[in-house]
Scaffold this active site. Sequence first.
Site, PDB file in Angstrom:
ATOM      1  CB  CYS A   1      11.078  -3.374   0.718  1.00  0.00           C
ATOM      2  SG  CYS A   1      12.732  -3.899   1.320  1.00  0.00           S
TER       3      CYS A   1
ATOM      4  CD  GLU B   1       6.348   2.462  16.615  1.00  0.00           C
ATOM      5  OE1 GLU B   1       5.189   3.287  16.643  1.00  0.00           O
ATOM      6  OE2 GLU B   1       6.137   1.752  15.624  1.00  0.00           O
TER       7      GLU B   1
ATOM      8  CB  CYS C   1      10.625  -4.844  17.812  1.00  0.00           C
ATOM      9  SG  CYS C   1      10.577  -4.148  16.146  1.00  0.00           S
TER      10      CYS C   1
ATOM     11  CB  CYS D   1       8.794  -1.285   3.617  1.00  0.00           C
ATOM     12  SG  CYS D   1       9.589  -0.558   5.173  1.00  0.00           S
TER      13      CYS D   1
ATOM     14  CB  CYS E   1      15.121   1.850   5.269  1.00  0.00           C
ATOM     15  SG  CYS E   1      16.177   0.524   4.938  1.00  0.00           S
TER      16      CYS E   1
ATOM     17  CB  CYS F   1       6.728   1.611  13.206  1.00  0.00           C
ATOM     18  SG  CYS F   1       6.784  -0.056  12.880  1.00  0.00           S
TER      19      CYS F   1
HETATM   20  N1  SAH Z   1      15.373  -3.838   7.029  1.00  0.00           N
HETATM   21  C1  SAH Z   1      15.189  -4.800   8.049  1.00  0.00           C
HETATM   22  C2  SAH Z   1      14.599  -5.113   9.376  1.00  0.00           C
HETATM   23  C3  SAH Z   1      13.469  -3.943   9.571  1.00  0.00           C
HETATM   24  S1  SAH Z   1      11.993  -4.131   8.514  1.00  0.00           S
HETATM   25  C4  SAH Z   1      14.497  -6.013   6.905  1.00  0.00           C
HETATM   26  O1  SAH Z   1      13.856  -5.613   6.106  1.00  0.00           O
HETATM   27  O2  SAH Z   1      14.504  -7.160   7.437  1.00  0.00           O
HETATM   28  C5  SAH Z   1      11.338  -5.678   9.633  1.00  0.00           C
HETATM   29  C6  SAH Z   1      10.165  -6.290   8.897  1.00  0.00           C
HETATM   30  O3  SAH Z   1       9.085  -5.578   8.767  1.00  0.00           O
HETATM   31  C7  SAH Z   1      10.716  -6.986   7.562  1.00  0.00           C
HETATM   32  O4  SAH Z   1      10.497  -8.366   7.435  1.00  0.00           O
HETATM   33  C8  SAH Z   1       9.916  -6.013   6.548  1.00  0.00           C
HETATM   34  O5  SAH Z   1       9.732  -6.841   5.323  1.00  0.00           O
HETATM   35  C9  SAH Z   1       8.487  -6.009   7.166  1.00  0.00           C
HETATM   36  N2  SAH Z   1       7.746  -4.950   7.050  1.00  0.00           N
HETATM   37  C10 SAH Z   1       7.979  -3.870   6.418  1.00  0.00           C
HETATM   38  N3  SAH Z   1       6.895  -2.928   5.822  1.00  0.00           N
HETATM   39  C11 SAH Z   1       5.845  -3.976   6.211  1.00  0.00           C
HETATM   40  C12 SAH Z   1       4.318  -3.575   5.763  1.00  0.00           C
HETATM   41  N4  SAH Z   1       4.071  -2.718   5.392  1.00  0.00           N
HETATM   42  N5  SAH Z   1       3.837  -4.719   6.377  1.00  0.00           N
HETATM   43  C13 SAH Z   1       4.162  -5.865   7.134  1.00  0.00           C
HETATM   44  N6  SAH Z   1       5.604  -6.278   7.158  1.00  0.00           N
HETATM   45  C14 SAH Z   1       6.466  -4.940   6.761  1.00  0.00           C
HETATM   46 FE1  SF4 Z   2      14.467  -1.101   4.808  1.00  0.00          FE
HETATM   47 FE2  SF4 Z   2      11.825  -1.568   4.909  1.00  0.00          FE
HETATM   48 FE3  SF4 Z   2      13.170  -2.753   3.130  1.00  0.00          FE
HETATM   49 FE4  SF4 Z   2      13.538  -3.262   5.855  1.00  0.00          FE
HETATM   50  S1  SF4 Z   2      11.575  -3.661   4.724  1.00  0.00           S
HETATM   51  S2  SF4 Z   2      15.082  -2.988   4.167  1.00  0.00           S
HETATM   52  S3  SF4 Z   2      13.093  -1.163   6.714  1.00  0.00           S
HETATM   53  S4  SF4 Z   2      12.793  -0.598   3.310  1.00  0.00           S
END
Ligand code: SAH
Ligand code: SF4
Length: 389
Positions: free
Chosen positions: A117, A93, A106, A120, A113, A350
């Site tokens: 996390c 996206e 963005c 996420c 990924c 997304c």
């Molecule tokens: N992988 C990189 C960039 C993509 S994620 C990173 O982790 O920084 C971009 C941001 O979205 C990150 O700060 C991540 O922690 C946040 N994010 C991921 N899943 C989320 C969710 N379910 N709700 C809110 N923020 C989220």
């Molecule tokens: Fe990967 Fe999502 Fe963690 Fe960013 S927040 S590093 S996209 S798993």
Amino acid sequence: MTQLTNLLDKDPAQLVAYCAELGEKPFRAKQLLRWIHQFGASDFDAMTDLAKSLRDKLATRAFIAAPSVISDHTSSDGTRKWLLDVGQGNAVETVFIPEENRGTLCISTQAGCAVNCRFCSTGKQGFSRNLTVGEIIGQLWMAEFALRRAKGIEPGPKGERQITNVVMMGMGEPLLNFEPTVTALKLMLDDNAYGLSRRRVTVSTSGVVPMMDKLSQECPVALAVSLHASNDALRDGLVPLNKKYPLRELMAACRRYLEFAPRDFITFEYCMLDGVNDTDQHARELIALVQQGDNPVPCKFNLIPFNPFPESGLKRSNNVRIKAFAKVLMDAGIVTTIRKTRGDDIDAACGQLAGEVQDRTRVQERMQKMAEYQQKFGKDFGRIVEISS
Ligand code: SAH
Ligand code: SF4
């Protein structure tokens, strides 16, 4: 048959080399770069200052194409979201967020990924593959010229630029797709391409320490670090990469990065999870973490209300809690913003959505479903929305 080359995959130096292969002078590369990235051209015949013989040569060997658009939705506030097909059932996206004095795009750097996390859903779907340079810069190329067309703004350097800022905060961990990410960054910064200032391009990372150092040497741009926790025990459980690069090392890497960064602070992103990382005590621990006696990490905090999805088992902190948490940080003199989100109930945001494409057996059906989600959730669709001041 020789394979066709996508010229979006090439950075300025590679375009010079490519022109040399075709027996052309280096200035042709500059012309090509401008046609592609300043005028949004995809048709060699439109490149009128190139010799007809070169245009013909290019037409038989090369092409210019971004990933194809599966769906394209504009919300009433102007936020525009594209779902892009990156092949084999994978979709990523791209989100455009217009604000008063800027337009932020963005973009995604990977399909899925590997960092996984806990909060996420992109992570939950696992890792599919790295995006290519063309797929990364193609998001900017596609979006800039689609936005201009929609407003009737002419292509070329004289037309008003729609995208003034880029954040790599879509799907994927940019620093785990390092080379293509850096090549795409260089194109964003190049005066013959997008000419964005380093301060207006932000890489967001979960904390891949050695690659932060590498980025500081190869292409220092603004840096956002996804912190999400105030101590190692907590962060180990939220961002598994922390076990490899714990907070002490991460903070040291931030300090090193700042010696080369175009901005004099790191943005720490902090996803607000109800009862997990959102107490005043956590906020105080964070202050101690970033202020570390006489060796502080100059920083700002961006609090992101968690965007829930069912499998996570996590909840978003309520607004009162988020504000109280922000106040503790601000009282300690740390600039803190709360990211505005819309749509509390979107397990179609997304990352969540892209999870639908993990199973490769029913590609069409899944693509269709994703497009339906976008229609259904309209402006609430997507994770990255405007940032409050
Ligand atoms: N992988 C990189 C960039 C993509 S994620 C990173 O982790 O920084 C971009 C941001 O979205 C990150 O700060 C991540 O922690 C946040 N994010 C991921 N899943 C989320 C969710 N379910 N709700 C809110 N923020 C989220
Ligand atoms: Fe990967 Fe999502 Fe963690 Fe960013 S927040 S590093 S996209 S798993």
